[in-house]
Design a protein around this motif. Structure first.
Motif, PDB file in Angstrom:
ATOM      1  N   HIS A  62      55.790  34.907  45.275  1.00  0.00           N
ATOM      2  CA  HIS A  62      55.511  34.754  46.700  1.00  0.00           C
ATOM      3  C   HIS A  62      54.394  35.711  47.121  1.00  0.00           C
ATOM      4  N   GLN A  63      54.417  36.924  46.577  1.00  0.00           N
ATOM      5  CA  GLN A  63      53.375  37.898  46.907  1.00  0.00           C
ATOM      6  C   GLN A  63      52.008  37.419  46.427  1.00  0.00           C
ATOM      7  N   VAL A  64      51.933  36.902  45.208  1.00  0.00           N
ATOM      8  CA  VAL A  64      50.660  36.437  44.658  1.00  0.00           C
ATOM      9  C   VAL A  64      50.117  35.252  45.452  1.00  0.00           C
ATOM     10  N   THR A  65      50.970  34.277  45.721  1.00  0.00           N
ATOM     11  CA  THR A  65      50.506  33.061  46.388  1.00  0.00           C
ATOM     12  C   THR A  65      50.255  33.280  47.877  1.00  0.00           C
ATOM     13  N   SER A  66      50.785  34.373  48.425  1.00  0.00           N
ATOM     14  CA  SER A  66      50.553  34.690  49.842  1.00  0.00           C
ATOM     15  C   SER A  66      49.379  35.639  50.035  1.00  0.00           C
ATOM     16  N   SER A  67      48.705  36.012  48.948  1.00  0.00           N
ATOM     17  CA  SER A  67      47.615  36.992  49.018  1.00  0.00           C
ATOM     18  C   SER A  67      46.346  36.399  48.419  1.00  0.00           C
ATOM     19  N   PRO A  68      45.736  35.393  49.094  1.00  0.00           N
ATOM     20  CA  PRO A  68      44.575  34.725  48.503  1.00  0.00           C
ATOM     21  C   PRO A  68      43.352  35.615  48.353  1.00  0.00           C
ATOM     22  N   GLU A  69      43.252  36.694  49.133  1.00  0.00           N
ATOM     23  CA  GLU A  69      42.097  37.582  48.981  1.00  0.00           C
ATOM     24  C   GLU A  69      42.256  38.503  47.776  1.00  0.00           C
ATOM     25  N   LEU A  70      43.490  38.955  47.508  1.00  0.00           N
ATOM     26  CA  LEU A  70      43.739  39.827  46.365  1.00  0.00           C
ATOM     27  C   LEU A  70      43.859  39.028  45.074  1.00  0.00           C
ATOM     28  N   PHE A  71      44.476  37.830  45.178  1.00  0.00           N
ATOM     29  CA  PHE A  71      44.674  36.981  43.996  1.00  0.00           C
ATOM     30  C   PHE A  71      44.084  35.592  44.270  1.00  0.00           C
ATOM     31  N   PRO A  72      42.758  35.491  44.341  1.00  0.00           N
ATOM     32  CA  PRO A  72      42.146  34.190  44.631  1.00  0.00           C
ATOM     33  C   PRO A  72      42.208  33.256  43.430  1.00  0.00           C
ATOM     34  N   ARG A  73      42.075  31.980  43.723  1.00  0.00           N
ATOM     35  CA  ARG A  73      41.972  31.008  42.629  1.00  0.00           C
ATOM     36  C   ARG A  73      40.494  30.845  42.295  1.00  0.00           C
ATOM     37  N   ASP A  74      39.931  31.923  41.771  1.00  0.00           N
ATOM     38  CA  ASP A  74      38.498  31.987  41.491  1.00  0.00           C
ATOM     39  C   ASP A  74      38.316  32.326  40.017  1.00  0.00           C
ATOM     40  N   VAL A  75      38.184  31.278  39.199  1.00  0.00           N
ATOM     41  CA  VAL A  75      38.119  31.461  37.760  1.00  0.00           C
ATOM     42  C   VAL A  75      36.879  32.229  37.329  1.00  0.00           C
ATOM     43  N   SER A  76      35.858  32.297  38.189  1.00  0.00           N
ATOM     44  CA  SER A  76      34.645  33.035  37.825  1.00  0.00           C
ATOM     45  C   SER A  76      34.912  34.533  37.682  1.00  0.00           C
ATOM     46  N   LEU A  77      36.035  35.021  38.235  1.00  0.00           N
ATOM     47  CA  LEU A  77      36.387  36.445  38.141  1.00  0.00           C
ATOM     48  C   LEU A  77      36.959  36.822  36.782  1.00  0.00           C
ATOM     49  N   TRP A  78      37.298  35.870  35.956  1.00  0.00           N
ATOM     50  CA  TRP A  78      38.055  36.126  34.728  1.00  0.00           C
ATOM     51  C   TRP A  78      37.326  37.083  33.806  1.00  0.00           C
ATOM     52  N   ASN A  79      38.002  38.144  33.408  1.00  0.00           N
ATOM     53  CA  ASN A  79      37.389  39.140  32.538  1.00  0.00           C
ATOM     54  C   ASN A  79      37.405  38.747  31.065  1.00  0.00           C
ATOM     55  N   GLN A  80      37.924  37.570  30.741  1.00  0.00           N
ATOM     56  CA  GLN A  80      37.982  37.128  29.346  1.00  0.00           C
ATOM     57  C   GLN A  80      36.902  36.122  28.979  1.00  0.00           C
ATOM     58  N   TRP A  81      36.015  35.780  29.921  1.00  0.00           N
ATOM     59  CA  TRP A  81      35.018  34.766  29.615  1.00  0.00           C
ATOM     60  C   TRP A  81      34.209  35.067  28.348  1.00  0.00           C
ATOM     61  N   PRO A  82      33.858  36.338  28.062  1.00  0.00           N
ATOM     62  CA  PRO A  82      33.098  36.589  26.822  1.00  0.00           C
ATOM     63  C   PRO A  82      33.874  36.216  25.562  1.00  0.00           C
ATOM     64  N   ASN A  83      35.199  36.094  25.648  1.00  0.00           N
ATOM     65  CA  ASN A  83      36.020  35.812  24.471  1.00  0.00           C
ATOM     66  C   ASN A  83      36.483  34.353  24.397  1.00  0.00           C
ATOM     67  N   ILE A  84      36.039  33.504  25.334  1.00  0.00           N
ATOM     68  CA  ILE A  84      36.523  32.126  25.377  1.00  0.00           C
ATOM     69  C   ILE A  84      35.502  31.195  24.733  1.00  0.00           C
ATOM     70  N   PRO A  85      35.857  30.545  23.614  1.00  0.00           N
ATOM     71  CA  PRO A  85      34.921  29.612  22.973  1.00  0.00           C
ATOM     72  C   PRO A  85      34.787  28.342  23.803  1.00  0.00           C
ATOM     73  N   PRO A  86      33.659  27.652  23.702  1.00  0.00           N
ATOM     74  CA  PRO A  86      33.449  26.451  24.521  1.00  0.00           C
ATOM     75  C   PRO A  86      34.426  25.325  24.212  1.00  0.00           C
ATOM     76  N   ASP A  87      35.053  25.339  23.019  1.00  0.00           N
ATOM     77  CA  ASP A  87      36.001  24.280  22.662  1.00  0.00           C
ATOM     78  C   ASP A  87      37.456  24.733  22.795  1.00  0.00           C
ATOM     79  N   TRP A  88      37.694  25.809  23.551  1.00  0.00           N
ATOM     80  CA  TRP A  88      39.066  26.288  23.737  1.00  0.00           C
ATOM     81  C   TRP A  88      39.917  25.169  24.349  1.00  0.00           C
ATOM     82  N   PRO A  89      41.054  24.783  23.714  1.00  0.00           N
ATOM     83  CA  PRO A  89      41.789  23.596  24.158  1.00  0.00           C
ATOM     84  C   PRO A  89      42.382  23.692  25.553  1.00  0.00           C
TER      85      PRO A  89
END
Length: 418
Positions: A62-89
């Motif tokens: 409830h805390q996560v889904t009620s806090s869109p500024e702290l926990f946005p649905r913004d995948v561009s923020l992901w700190n793992q992008w350098p480790n994700i291969p283009p064919d990741w299933p």
């Protein structure tokens, strides 16, 4: 991502692999073990040793889904992008930065909502019910004379696709291919990327067709919205609507029918008891929700959740099924009290990024109509195999049956929706 320890000085437990048979055979027991070892926020590992947090606590979710500024649905923020291969299933499930109602945050997300929600809301519920009844009759006609069927492959899965095709203005022949692409996406296997590309191609053809020849359908209403949207945005939003509406609704139908066929408490529904249909559907959302895990949210900055240190860019997976069964919110309430008219579950998520209310209403009309028509047509339907032999789809994200074999007294066809 940090390597957290359990509260109270307990030993550190390794991250939980987000795979394995217990996600389909014993999810409630598995989630309870996660709580015991890790608390309400669990370090998990996705295929390819990709780290994430799974939120299994009701209050924390409830805390996560009620806090869109702290926990946005913004995948561009992901700190793992350098480790994700283009064919990741799992890439189609997690998403990539793109302009759509599902993968945007803040004002940009609200811009897409302002176009999509009115289009969904404009659909006539009585016409939708009529179409659902006709399509359900047509599917039942195809097997009602033989006295046996697989209610997943021959009913629960194709019906929402046929209804969505009608809602969107798609030609009927696109329905089966559309169903394959979305099921392939959800299972997250080797064909997931191919399924995603073919899904997009179907929607590109649809947008071009409706621009040339608008109709009385959802796509045309979206295109007529007085705003500046690109073809890519229309395609992405249509993909989001269709993907969210198909397999989850199919699993809601299948899981509700499984409950009604295996739980003596719902025997009255098999005699046509309407109240029991609604009860079974609500209980399925609490105990057997189609979307068990939803990706995701990304921390906008360093913070704490539960007793865990969350770093900026960490991905949080929403454990909707786990939170629905959280003993901290259910320990003083019986299961009957939880289910009876109580819709405080997380099955449609919560907060700014929840499933839009008009979409929830559409899914409920499709699922309820499917069940009611089936019980009217085949009142003595019964399982053809022992309940313990029923098999779940091999996905930790979505919980549905791979098949639901039944037998019944053969009846005549009535002729369905054309």
């Amino acid at each position: 991502m940090t390597s957290p320890a359990s509260a109270g000085g307990c030993p550190v437990h390794p991250a939980v692999p987000l795979s394995g048979p217990r996600f389909h055979t014993d999810p409630r027991g598995l989630y309870n073990e996660m709580r015991r070892d890790h608390g309400s926020v669990v370090p998990v590992e996705l295929p390819g040793q990709v780290p994430a947090w799974l939120v299994v606590g009701y209050r924390e979710l409830h805390q996560v889904t009620s806090s869109p500024e702290l926990f946005p649905r913004d995948v561009s923020l992901w700190n793992q992008w350098p480790n994700i291969p283009p064919d990741w299933p799992l890439l189609p499930m997690v998403g990539q930065p793109m302009p759509s109602i599902y993968f945007t945050a803040g004002a940009e997300h609200r811009r897409h909502v302002s176009m999509v929600e009115p289009a969904l809301e404009s659909m006539d519920p009585f016409e939708l019910r009529r179409v659902c009844e006709g399509l359900a009759d047509r599917l039942i006609d195809s097997y009602c004379g033989r006295g046996a069927a697989d209610l997943i492959a021959e009913y629960a899965e194709p019906l929402p696709v046929l209804v969505m095709a009608w809602l969107l203005g798609l030609p009927n022949e696109e329905g089966p291919h559309l169903a394959w692409t979305m099921k392939t996406l959800a299972d997250g296997g080797a064909d997931a990327q191919q399924g995603h590309m073919q899904f997009g191609a179907v929607m590109q053809r649809l947008v071009a067709m409706k621009k040339a020849m608008p109709g009385d359908d959802l796509t045309s209403r979206m295109l007529a919205f007085p705003g500046s949207f690109t073809d890519e945005e229309y395609v992405n939003d249509l993909m989001a609507i269709t993907a969210a509406g198909h397999l989850t609704t199919a699993d809601w139908i299948g899981n509700s029918l499984r409950l009604m066929l295996t739980d003596d408490g719902f025997a009255a529904a098999l005699g046509g008891g309407r109240r029991s249909v609604g009860q079974a559907m609500n209980e399925a959302l609490w105990e057997d929700t189609p979307t068990q895990i939803l990706a995701g949210r990304w921390a906008a900055r360093d913070t704490r959740l539960g007793d865990k240190a969350i770093r900026a860019g960490d991905m949080l997976l929403l454990g909707l099924g786990a939170a629905n069964g959280d003993p901290h919110v259910r320990q003083h309430v019986s299961d009957n009290a939880v289910h009876a008219g109580n819709s405080a579950h997380f099955s449609f998520s919560h907060g700014e990024y929840r499933c839009p209310l008009p979409a929830q209403h559409i899914a409920e009309i499709i699922a309820r109509t499917a069940i009611e028509v089936l019980l009217d047509r085949l009142p003595d339907v019964d399982l053809a195999v022992p309940a313990q032999n029923l098999v779940r789809r091999p996905s930790p994200f979505l919980r549905g049956m791979t098949s639901l074999p039944v037998v019944f007294t053969p009846v005549r066809a009535v002729g369905g929706f054309q």
